[in-house]
Design an enzyme around this catalytic site. Structure first.
Site, PDB file in Angstrom:
ATOM      1  N   ASP A   1       0.819  -1.207   0.000  1.00  0.00           N
ATOM      2  CA  ASP A   1       0.000   0.000   0.000  1.00  0.00           C
ATOM      3  C   ASP A   1       0.861   1.268   0.000  1.00  0.00           C
ATOM      4  OD1 ASP A   1      -2.769   1.213   0.870  1.00  0.00           O
ATOM      5  OD2 ASP A   1      -1.285   2.069   2.229  1.00  0.00           O
TER       6      ASP A   1
ATOM      7  N   GLU B   1       0.936  -0.845  -5.076  1.00  0.00           N
ATOM      8  CA  GLU B   1       0.016   0.268  -5.332  1.00  0.00           C
ATOM      9  C   GLU B   1       0.893   1.418  -5.807  1.00  0.00           C
ATOM     10  OE1 GLU B   1      -3.331   3.282  -3.538  1.00  0.00           O
ATOM     11  OE2 GLU B   1      -1.769   2.557  -2.230  1.00  0.00           O
TER      12      GLU B   1
HETATM   13  C1  GLC Z   1      -4.204   3.404   0.059  1.00  0.00           C
HETATM   14  C2  GLC Z   1      -5.539   2.704  -0.019  1.00  0.00           C
HETATM   15  C3  GLC Z   1      -6.638   3.686   0.239  1.00  0.00           C
HETATM   16  C4  GLC Z   1      -6.404   4.380   1.547  1.00  0.00           C
HETATM   17  C5  GLC Z   1      -5.053   5.055   1.536  1.00  0.00           C
HETATM   18  C6  GLC Z   1      -4.758   5.720   2.831  1.00  0.00           C
HETATM   19  O1  GLC Z   1      -4.053   4.285  -0.995  1.00  0.00           O
HETATM   20  O2  GLC Z   1      -5.695   2.056  -1.238  1.00  0.00           O
HETATM   21  O3  GLC Z   1      -7.879   3.068   0.224  1.00  0.00           O
HETATM   22  O4  GLC Z   1      -7.394   5.333   1.783  1.00  0.00           O
HETATM   23  O5  GLC Z   1      -4.074   4.078   1.280  1.00  0.00           O
HETATM   24  O6  GLC Z   1      -4.968   4.887   3.919  1.00  0.00           O
END
Ligand code: GLC
Ligand code: CA
Length: 565
Positions: free
Chosen positions: A228, A289
Site C-alpha cells: 500500500d 500500489e
Molecule cells: C491506500 C488505499 C486507500 C487508503 C489510503 C490511505 O491508498 O488504497 O484506500 O485510503 O491508502 O490509507
C-alpha cells in the site's frame, strides 16, 4: 558416465535440499505462477456476510471460494482485515498480527487459507507499510515521551513558527499533513488522515519489525502482499517545502502543490529490494500500489534488475477515463515495452467503477464487456475488482450524513469519497442482494435485481458469463498466454485492434470504442501476421463463426476476439 551420475545426484540433492516454498516454480515457458494468473481484489467488508451483522467477513469469503474458482480466479488480494479503528476502513492498522473482530478470527483466516489451497486459489493480503493507526501500540509508545525508544519510529518535528506546522506539506485527505500532539509539544507527520501517522522508514528497527510481519504471514500460508501507498513511504530528509502551483485550491480548499518532497524519494527502492528478497525466500509475490505519472517512474518500481515489486500496477492505464483507442494504444505500448511484466487493472476500491467511468447510459453492458475484452487479452497479469464481473456500478452517497469514507466526509460535496465503489457484492435477488439479511454497512445498488451472480449465471449473454469465458480462454489459449502484443491499424481513431502472436498462431482482438458500427480491415500482412481467415472465439454481439480479417464488422461498442486460421 561418472559425471552423469554425479550430475543426477546433484540434481536430486538440489531438489530435496531446497524447501518446497523456496523453489521458484516456473512453467515450461519460464513463467512464475503469477504471470499467468488472474487476481481478484476483495474488499472484505463488502463481499459476503456470514454472521448476519451487515458486515462482510472472512468466513463469508471462504463460503464464496467455489464461486471464484468457477469464475476462473487464481488469486485473491484481500484489502486490510487486520484489527483497526476503521478511520480509513482498515487502512489504519492497530495490530499487524491479528484479524479484526468484524471480520472474524485468526482461525477463520487459517480456514480460508486451508480451503483456498485445494481450489488452487492463492491468498494475498494488504501490507499497509507506510503508516499505522494512531491506536497501534507502537505509536502509543512513540507519542508517550520524547525519550521513548520508539520515538523515532514515527516522524516527529518541532513547529516552524510558534503553533505552525513544520512545513507546508498537505494531507491527501485535506489540511496540513502535520498534527500537533500536546503530550510532547511536537508535530507528527501523516500523509493521509491524522489518525494514520507515517512510520519513519529511515529507522532500521522499523524495517526489521515490518519485514517480520510479512515473514509471519508467509509462514501462515499467505502467497504475497499488495504493498500500500509505497510512493509516500519516505519524505525529504531535510523537510523542505513543496512548491505551490498557481493560486487554485483543491477539493479540500488547500493550495495545489508539486509533491517533490513528500513523494517518490529514492530511498524507497532500497526498502523494496530488501522486502523483495524476503518475499523471494518464501516464493511470495509483491503487488504494488504504484501511482505514477510516467512510464519511467513505473519502470523504477520493477527495479533495475527486476528485483523490486514483481507486479507494480499500471494506474496510468487504469485512469484513462475515456474510450480512446489512441490513449490505450500509447499506454499499452509503453508498459509492454518496459522490460517488466505488465500488470493491468481497471478499477479498485479507490477508483470509480468501470461501468460508470466508461458507460454512456445506453450501451453500458456492451461497454463493460468491451473493457473486459481489452485488459483481459493483453500480455500481462490482470487484477480484477469484485463485482466488476457482474457489471456493478458506483452507488454514491446522496446525503453527507450517509458518507462512511473519511475522504468523502472531509471533501463533501466536491469530493463524495469512495463509498460508491465499495458497496456490497450482489449475489442474488433476495433482500440486500443476498449479501446479508441485515441492513448492510453500505447500501446495495438498486439495480441488483438484474445485476447479480445468480441471475447472470443463468443468462448466457450476461456480463458474468462473458467474463467467465474470457478467463477460461486466457488460461488455455497459447497465443493469449504467451503471444507478443502487435498493434494493428494504429491510426484508427475509433477501433482498437491488436494481435497476440505465438509460434505462427495469433489471437486477434477488435474493440469498437465508438457508438456506430465499424467495418475493419486488420491489414494483417503489413504487420507480418499471416492468416487465411479467422475463426471467432468470443464476441459481445452476434457474429458468424468464421470471418474475413480484411472485413470485420463490429457493432457499436462491440468486442470481437478471434483466432487466425
Ligand atoms: C491506500 C488505499 C486507500 C487508503 C489510503 C490511505 O491508498 O488504497 O484506500 O485510503 O491508502 O490509507
Ligand atoms: Ca459479518
Amino acid at each position: 558416465m561418472r559425471n552423469q551420475k554425479l550430475g543426477l545426484v546433484f540434481l536430486l540433492f538440489v531438489a530435496f535440499a531446497i524447501p518446497a516454498w523456496a523453489q521458484t516454480a516456473v512453467d515450461g515457458e519460464g513463467h512464475p505462477w503469477w504471470q499467468h494468473a488472474v487476481f481478484y481484489e476483495i474488499y472484505p467488508r463488502s463481499f459476503a456476510d456470514s454472521n448476519h451483522d451487515g458486515i462482510g467477513d472472512l468466513p463469508g469469503i471462504t463460503s464464496k471460494l467455489d464461486y471464484l474458482s468457477w469464475l476462473g480466479v487464481d488469486a485473491i488480494w484481500i484489502a486490510p482485515m487486520f484489527p483497526s479503528p476503521h478511520v480509513d476502513w482498515g487502512y489504519d492498522i492497530s495490530d499487524y498480527y491479528s484479524v479484526d473482530p468484524d471480520y472474524g478470527t485468526l482461525r477463520d483466516m487459517d480456514e480460508l487459507l486451508a480451503q483456498s489451497k485445494p481450489r488452487n486459489i492463492r491468498v494475498l493480503l494488504d501490507f499497509v507499510m507506510t503508516y499505522t493507526s494512531d491506536q497501534n501500540k507502537w505509536f502509543q509508545e512513540s507519542k508517550s515521551s520524547r525519550a521513548n525508544p520508539k520515538r523515532d519510529w514515527y516522524i516527529w518535528r518541532d513547529a516552524r513558527d510558534p503553533q505552525q506546522p513544520p512545513n507546508n506539506w498537505t494531507s491527501l485527505f485535506g489540511g496540513s499533513a502535520w498534527k500537533y500532539d500536546s503530550t510532547t509539544s511536537q508535530w507528527f507527520y501523516h500523509y493521509f488522515y491524522p489518525p494514520q501517522p507515517n512510520l519513519n522508514w529511515r529507522n532500521p528497527e522499523v524495517e526489521k519489525n515490518m519485514f517480520d510481519v510479512t515473514r509471519w504471514w508467509y509462514k501462515r500460508g499467505v502467497a504475497g502482499f499488495r504493498l500500500d501507498a509505497v510512493d509516500v513511504m519516505f519524505v525529504d530528509s531535510q523537510f523542505r517545502d513543496n512548491p505551490v502551483v498557481g493560486t487554485e485550491r483543491n477539493a479540500f480548499g488547500d493550495p495545489v502543490e508539486r509533491e517533490i518532497n513528500d513523494k517518490n524519494q529514492p530511498e524507497l527502492h532500497g526498502v523494496l529490494q530488501r522486502l523483495r528478497k524476503v518475499a523471494d525466500e518464501h516464493n511470495a509475490v509483491l503487488i504494488g500500489e504504484t501511482w505514477t505519472s510516467d512510464i519511467e517512474q513505473l519502470k523504477k518500481y520493477y527495479g533495475e534488475h527486476n528485483d523490486e515489486v514483481n507486479m507494480p500496477m499500471d494506474f496510468m492505464f487504469a485512469t484513462i477515463n475515456k474510450l480512446s483507442p489512441a490513449d490505450f494504444r500509447k499506454q499499452i505500448e509503453w508498459v509492454d515495452n518496459s522490460g517488466g511484466w505488465p500488470v493491468y487493472v481497471v478499477s479498485n476500491h479507490d477508483i470509480r467503477r468501470v461501468y460508470d467511468r466508461y458507460g454512456d447510459g445506453k450501451h453500458d453492458d456492451q461497454i463493460a464487456k468491451l473493457m473486459a475484452s481489452l485488459y483481459l487479452t493483453l500480455r500481462g497479469t490482470a487484477v480484477m475488482y469484485y463485482g466488476e464481473e457482474i457489471g456493478m456500478e458506483n452507488n454514491d452517497p446522496k446525503r453527507p450524513e450517509d458518507v462512511k469514507d473519511s475522504m468523502g466526509k472531509l471533501g463533501w460535496p466536491k469530493e463524495k469519497g469512495r463509498d460508491g465503489e465499495r458497496t456490497p457484492m450482489q449475489w442474488n435477488t433476495q433482500a440486500n442482494a443476498g449479501f446479508s439479511p441485515t441492513t448492510p454497512w453500505l447500501p446495495v445498488d438498486d439495480r441488483y435485481k438484474n445485476y447479480n451472480v445468480e441471475t447472470e449465471k443463468s443468462d448466457p449473454n450476461s456480463i458474468l458469463n462473458y467474463y467467465r469465458q474470457l478467463l477460461s480462454m486466457r488460461h488455455t489459449n497459447q497465443a493469449l498466454l504467451e503471444g507478443k502484443y502487435i498493434a494493428l491499424n494504429e491510426d484508427d481513431p475509433s477501433v482498437l485492434s491488436y494481435a497476440r502472436s505465438y509460434k505462427g498462431q495469433s489471437v486477434l482482438v477488435v474493440l469498437n470504442m465508438s457508438g456506430v458500427t465499424r467495418k475493419v480491415n486488420l491489414n494483417l500482412e503489413s504487420k507480418g501476421v499471416h492468416a487465411k481467415g479467422a475463426k471467432t472465439l468470443l464476441s459481445s454481439f452476434t457474429t458468424p463463426g468464421r470471418v474475413d480479417p480484411s472485413e470485420i464488422s463490429v457493432e457499436p461498442f462491440g468486442a470481437w476476439i478471434g483466432e487466425t486460421e
